[in-house]
Design a protein around this motif. Structure first.
Motif, PDB file in Angstrom:
ATOM      1  N   ILE A 150       6.094  26.215  40.169  1.00  0.00           N
ATOM      2  CA  ILE A 150       7.277  26.202  39.300  1.00  0.00           C
ATOM      3  C   ILE A 150       8.280  25.248  39.926  1.00  0.00           C
ATOM      4  N   THR A 151       8.691  24.271  39.151  1.00  0.00           N
ATOM      5  CA  THR A 151       9.565  23.229  39.685  1.00  0.00           C
ATOM      6  C   THR A 151      11.004  23.725  39.812  1.00  0.00           C
ATOM      7  N   VAL A 152      11.751  23.016  40.662  1.00  0.00           N
ATOM      8  CA  VAL A 152      13.156  23.332  40.909  1.00  0.00           C
ATOM      9  C   VAL A 152      14.008  22.175  40.408  1.00  0.00           C
ATOM     10  N   ASP A 153      15.081  22.494  39.698  1.00  0.00           N
ATOM     11  CA  ASP A 153      16.030  21.486  39.237  1.00  0.00           C
ATOM     12  C   ASP A 153      17.095  21.300  40.310  1.00  0.00           C
ATOM     13  N   ASP A 154      17.002  20.192  41.052  1.00  0.00           N
ATOM     14  CA  ASP A 154      17.940  19.954  42.156  1.00  0.00           C
ATOM     15  C   ASP A 154      19.370  19.743  41.690  1.00  0.00           C
ATOM     16  N   GLN A 155      19.552  19.507  40.387  1.00  0.00           N
ATOM     17  CA  GLN A 155      20.910  19.331  39.855  1.00  0.00           C
ATOM     18  C   GLN A 155      21.608  20.667  39.625  1.00  0.00           C
ATOM     19  N   GLN A 156      20.845  21.752  39.689  1.00  0.00           N
ATOM     20  CA  GLN A 156      21.422  23.092  39.486  1.00  0.00           C
ATOM     21  C   GLN A 156      21.209  23.920  40.753  1.00  0.00           C
ATOM     22  N   PRO A 157      22.288  24.156  41.525  1.00  0.00           N
ATOM     23  CA  PRO A 157      22.174  24.858  42.812  1.00  0.00           C
ATOM     24  C   PRO A 157      21.480  26.216  42.716  1.00  0.00           C
ATOM     25  N   GLU A 158      21.699  26.929  41.599  1.00  0.00           N
ATOM     26  CA  GLU A 158      21.115  28.270  41.481  1.00  0.00           C
ATOM     27  C   GLU A 158      19.627  28.223  41.153  1.00  0.00           C
ATOM     28  N   SER A 159      19.112  27.051  40.794  1.00  0.00           N
ATOM     29  CA  SER A 159      17.717  26.934  40.389  1.00  0.00           C
ATOM     30  C   SER A 159      16.770  27.303  41.516  1.00  0.00           C
ATOM     31  N   ASP A 160      17.093  26.916  42.750  1.00  0.00           N
ATOM     32  CA  ASP A 160      16.209  27.160  43.884  1.00  0.00           C
ATOM     33  C   ASP A 160      15.949  28.647  44.072  1.00  0.00           C
ATOM     34  N   GLN A 161      17.029  29.452  44.133  1.00  0.00           N
ATOM     35  CA  GLN A 161      16.877  30.885  44.356  1.00  0.00           C
ATOM     36  C   GLN A 161      16.209  31.570  43.175  1.00  0.00           C
ATOM     37  N   ARG A 162      16.530  31.100  41.958  1.00  0.00           N
ATOM     38  CA  ARG A 162      15.931  31.705  40.769  1.00  0.00           C
ATOM     39  C   ARG A 162      14.420  31.501  40.765  1.00  0.00           C
ATOM     40  N   VAL A 163      13.977  30.290  41.084  1.00  0.00           N
ATOM     41  CA  VAL A 163      12.545  30.005  41.109  1.00  0.00           C
ATOM     42  C   VAL A 163      11.866  30.771  42.238  1.00  0.00           C
ATOM     43  N   TYR A 164      12.537  30.836  43.391  1.00  0.00           N
ATOM     44  CA  TYR A 164      11.961  31.559  44.528  1.00  0.00           C
ATOM     45  C   TYR A 164      11.724  33.031  44.162  1.00  0.00           C
TER      46      TYR A 164
END
Length: 280
Positions: A150-164
């Motif tokens: 599942i890819t992470v959108d680096d433009q959205q800070p919350e994306s990393d934790q949500r995907v994790y």
């Protein structure tokens, strides 16, 4: 100077610039351009010695062979005008290019004729080489692997934790029932491999991103990793099979060894022959 010489030199400069600097001579800085010009002059003198040899007088290049080679190169360009323009940037005309190409093909034919005298490499010689260089035929440990990405959108800070967190939830489901992995891959994975159950194929060390590579080669068949971060996003990695380090049997590599040793002998014979030629 022979009237063809300037365009032959331009042809050699073009080939050397592409080989050494992946560029054309007109795009090089002055120091690199001077280096290319020097190498081209040396190459020209060496080739002239080959063309002045007795062996060269026995070589015939059919017009059809030259035309086929010329057209093969010209066809890389969309139009004849673009081809002509590309040549003119290197002070070459189509006729000058064809003449230089003919010269090059004659030289190649001479060297091919000289190296044809090489003695065939026997299977016994190949086998001796094999046992004297066993380390060259070692295959490293390999793993068959699949993944869910599942890819992470680096433009959205919350994306990393949500995907994790999403991957942690999927990991938990798979641990409860391992057969779910393939279905979850098809449903959630954002990698094209999802259409093939996430299959990554046979992996050798160093092929994957560092975090995935490090984890995979510690895993046992059937084991699922924790969420692993890569520049693409988060992965769940599954080790499907383990292939221990092994050595290629001689029967598998015999032909390749014979070809390699034969080419080595041919190259040496060509160099020795050129070295013994008198002044051009």
């Amino acid at each position: 100077m022979h009237p063809e010489t300037p365009e032959v030199l331009a042809y050699l400069e073009l080939k050397i610039a592409e080989s050494q600097f992946t560029s054309t001579p007109d795009q090089l800085a002055a120091d690199k351009r001077a280096q290319v010009e020097l190498l081209a002059k040396r190459q020209f003198l060496l080739e002239q010695k080959i063309l002045n040899s007795n062996e060269a007088q026995q070589v015939y290049l059919p017009d059809a062979t030259l035309e086929e080679a010329f057209e093969r190169i010209r066809s890389r360009y969309e139009t004849a005008e673009l081809f002509t323009k590309a040549l003119s940037n290197s002070t070459l005309s189509p006729l000058g290019f064809k003449a230089a190409l003919s010269r090059e093909m004659r030289i190649d034919a001479v060297l091919e004729s000289v190296s044809a005298q090489v003695e065939p490499v026997s299977q016994d010689t190949a086998e001796i080489y094999y046992y004297n260089h066993l380390q060259r035929f070692q295959l490293p440990e390999r793993r068959q692997a699949s993944h869910l990405l599942i890819t992470v959108d680096d433009q959205q800070p919350e994306s990393d934790q949500r995907v994790y967190r999403k991957l942690c939830g999927l990991q938990e489901k798979i641990q409860q029932k391992s057969a779910r992995f393939d279905k979850l891959v098809l449903r959630y994975s954002e990698c094209p491999t999802a259409m093939n159950e996430g299959n990554l194929g046979l992996i050798t060390p160093g092929l994957l991103y560092e975090a995935l590579d490090k984890a995979l080669f510690k895993m046992q068949p059937g084991e699922i990793s924790t969420p692993l971060r890569s520049p693409m996003g988060y992965h769940l990695l599954r080790c499907d099979a383990l292939h221990p380090a092994t050595r290629q049997p001689f029967a598998e590599v015999c032909t390749a060894i014979i070809e390699s040793l034969t080419q080595r002998q041919r190259t040496k014979l060509q160099k020795d022959w050129v070295r013994q030629l008198g002044p051009g």
